[in-house]
Enzyme design. Sequence first.
Site, PDB file in Angstrom:
ATOM      1  N   SER A 115      32.468   5.660  71.341  1.00  0.00           N
ATOM      2  CA  SER A 115      32.196   4.935  70.096  1.00  0.00           C
ATOM      3  C   SER A 115      33.519   4.487  69.488  1.00  0.00           C
ATOM      4  O   SER A 115      34.521   5.210  69.565  1.00  0.00           O
ATOM      5  CB  SER A 115      31.506   5.841  69.071  1.00  0.00           C
ATOM      6  OG  SER A 115      30.331   6.406  69.592  1.00  0.00           O
ATOM      7  N   ASP A 153      35.406  11.693  62.290  1.00  0.00           N
ATOM      8  CA  ASP A 153      34.545  11.062  63.305  1.00  0.00           C
ATOM      9  C   ASP A 153      33.227  10.573  62.696  1.00  0.00           C
ATOM     10  O   ASP A 153      32.208  10.489  63.392  1.00  0.00           O
ATOM     11  CB  ASP A 153      34.234  12.039  64.459  1.00  0.00           C
ATOM     12  CG  ASP A 153      35.486  12.472  65.200  1.00  0.00           C
ATOM     13  OD1 ASP A 153      36.439  11.672  65.242  1.00  0.00           O
ATOM     14  OD2 ASP A 153      35.499  13.592  65.730  1.00  0.00           O
ATOM     15  N   HIS A 198      36.412   7.295  69.850  1.00  0.00           N
ATOM     16  CA  HIS A 198      35.968   8.680  70.019  1.00  0.00           C
ATOM     17  C   HIS A 198      35.088   8.771  71.266  1.00  0.00           C
ATOM     18  O   HIS A 198      34.156   7.974  71.427  1.00  0.00           O
ATOM     19  CB  HIS A 198      35.197   9.148  68.781  1.00  0.00           C
ATOM     20  CG  HIS A 198      34.774  10.578  68.893  1.00  0.00           C
ATOM     21  ND1 HIS A 198      35.657  11.622  68.691  1.00  0.00           N
ATOM     22  CD2 HIS A 198      33.594  11.135  69.233  1.00  0.00           C
ATOM     23  CE1 HIS A 198      35.026  12.767  68.898  1.00  0.00           C
ATOM     24  NE2 HIS A 198      33.774  12.499  69.227  1.00  0.00           N
ATOM     25  N   ASN A 236      39.204   3.916  65.010  1.00  0.00           N
ATOM     26  CA  ASN A 236      39.374   5.084  65.887  1.00  0.00           C
ATOM     27  C   ASN A 236      38.442   4.961  67.086  1.00  0.00           C
ATOM     28  O   ASN A 236      37.329   4.445  66.968  1.00  0.00           O
ATOM     29  CB  ASN A 236      39.034   6.368  65.121  1.00  0.00           C
ATOM     30  CG  ASN A 236      39.236   7.618  65.964  1.00  0.00           C
ATOM     31  OD1 ASN A 236      40.243   7.754  66.672  1.00  0.00           O
ATOM     32  ND2 ASN A 236      38.288   8.536  65.912  1.00  0.00           N
TER      33      ASN A 236
HETATM   34  C1  GAR Z   1      40.407   9.213  74.726  1.00  0.00           C
HETATM   35  O1  GAR Z   1      39.325   9.670  75.512  1.00  0.00           O
HETATM   36  C2  GAR Z   1      39.956   9.032  73.289  1.00  0.00           C
HETATM   37  O2  GAR Z   1      38.650   8.563  73.168  1.00  0.00           O
HETATM   38  C3  GAR Z   1      40.084  10.437  72.761  1.00  0.00           C
HETATM   39  O3  GAR Z   1      41.273  10.919  73.303  1.00  0.00           O
HETATM   40  C4  GAR Z   1      41.466  10.311  74.590  1.00  0.00           C
HETATM   41  C5  GAR Z   1      42.855   9.736  74.651  1.00  0.00           C
HETATM   42  O4  GAR Z   1      43.148   9.274  75.928  1.00  0.00           O
HETATM   43  N1  GAR Z   1      40.099  10.482  71.318  1.00  0.00           N
HETATM   44  C6  GAR Z   1      39.590  11.485  70.611  1.00  0.00           C
HETATM   45  O5  GAR Z   1      39.101  12.466  71.113  1.00  0.00           O
HETATM   46  C7  GAR Z   1      39.705  11.319  69.106  1.00  0.00           C
HETATM   47  N2  GAR Z   1      38.880  12.283  68.426  1.00  0.00           N
HETATM   48  P1  GAR Z   1      44.384   8.315  76.171  1.00  0.00           P
HETATM   49  O6  GAR Z   1      45.593   8.985  75.495  1.00  0.00           O
HETATM   50  O7  GAR Z   1      44.530   8.275  77.650  1.00  0.00           O
HETATM   51  O8  GAR Z   1      44.075   6.987  75.569  1.00  0.00           O
END
Ligand code: GAR
Length: 201
Positions: A133, A142, A106, A104
Site C-alpha cells: 500500500s 501506517d 508499506h 509512505n
Molecule cells: C519495503 O518493503 C517497504 O515497503 C518497507 O520496507 C522495505 C524497504 O525496502 N517499509 C516499511 O515496512 C515501512 N513501515 P527497500 O529499502 O529495499 O526499499
Amino acid sequence: MKGIVLISGSGSNLQSIIDNAKNIDLDIQAVISNNKDAYGLTRAQAANIPTHAIDHKQFFSREEFDQSLSQTIDQYNPGIVILAGFMRILTPEFTKKYEGKMLNIHPSLLPKFQGLNTHQRAIDAGESEHGVSIHFVTAELDGGPVIAQSKVKVIKNDTAESLAKRVLTEEHQLFVQVIHWFTQNRLKLNNNIATLDNKAL
Ligand code: GAR
C-alpha cells in the site's frame, strides 16, 4: 518537483525511484537515513545525490530527532517527502508539518498488518492475498489515507522471504506511478481523503 527520500535500509525502492526520476518529473535533492550503514546511501552516492545520515540514537527524544530531520529536509524546500523504507515512528508535529506532501510505502494491504513483519504475519494468518500500500502520512502509524495498492497471491510453501521478494517487485512499480501522480499535481490530500484528479480514491 523537488523531492527528498528518507530510507533506513537497502533502498531498493530508492533505486527504482532514482532510475525513473527523469520520467516522473522528480528531482531528488537528497537522501536521508537514520542508519549510517544503510546501503541506500551508497546507491544515492553512486547517483551523485547528496546524502545525510542522522543517527536517531544520538538524540535524547523522538522530538529532537524529528527536529533535526526536519531542519535537514527544509534546507531543500521539497515539494514531496518520500518515505521509502524509513523505519522510524514520526512525531505528530512532524507528520502535521508535511501533511499532504509526504508519502509512505508499506508492505501489506492496509489496513491489514500495520507495523513490522508483515509478510510472516500474512502467511501465519492464512491470507490468500498480500501486497503493498502507498498512503499519505498522517499522525496515525501506517494509518493515513491509502492512495494505491497492488496485490500478489500467497502461494503454497511461501516463506516471508519469497513473499517479500514478489511484493517488492510490485512496490517498485507502484511507488513510481504514485509519485508521478503527485509530481503532476493530480494527487491531493483533502480533509483526510486522498484524491486523484479530484476524485476520492
Ligand atoms: C519495503 O518493503 C517497504 O515497503 C518497507 O520496507 C522495505 C524497504 O525496502 N517499509 C516499511 O515496512 C515501512 N513501515 P527497500 O529499502 O529495499 O526499499
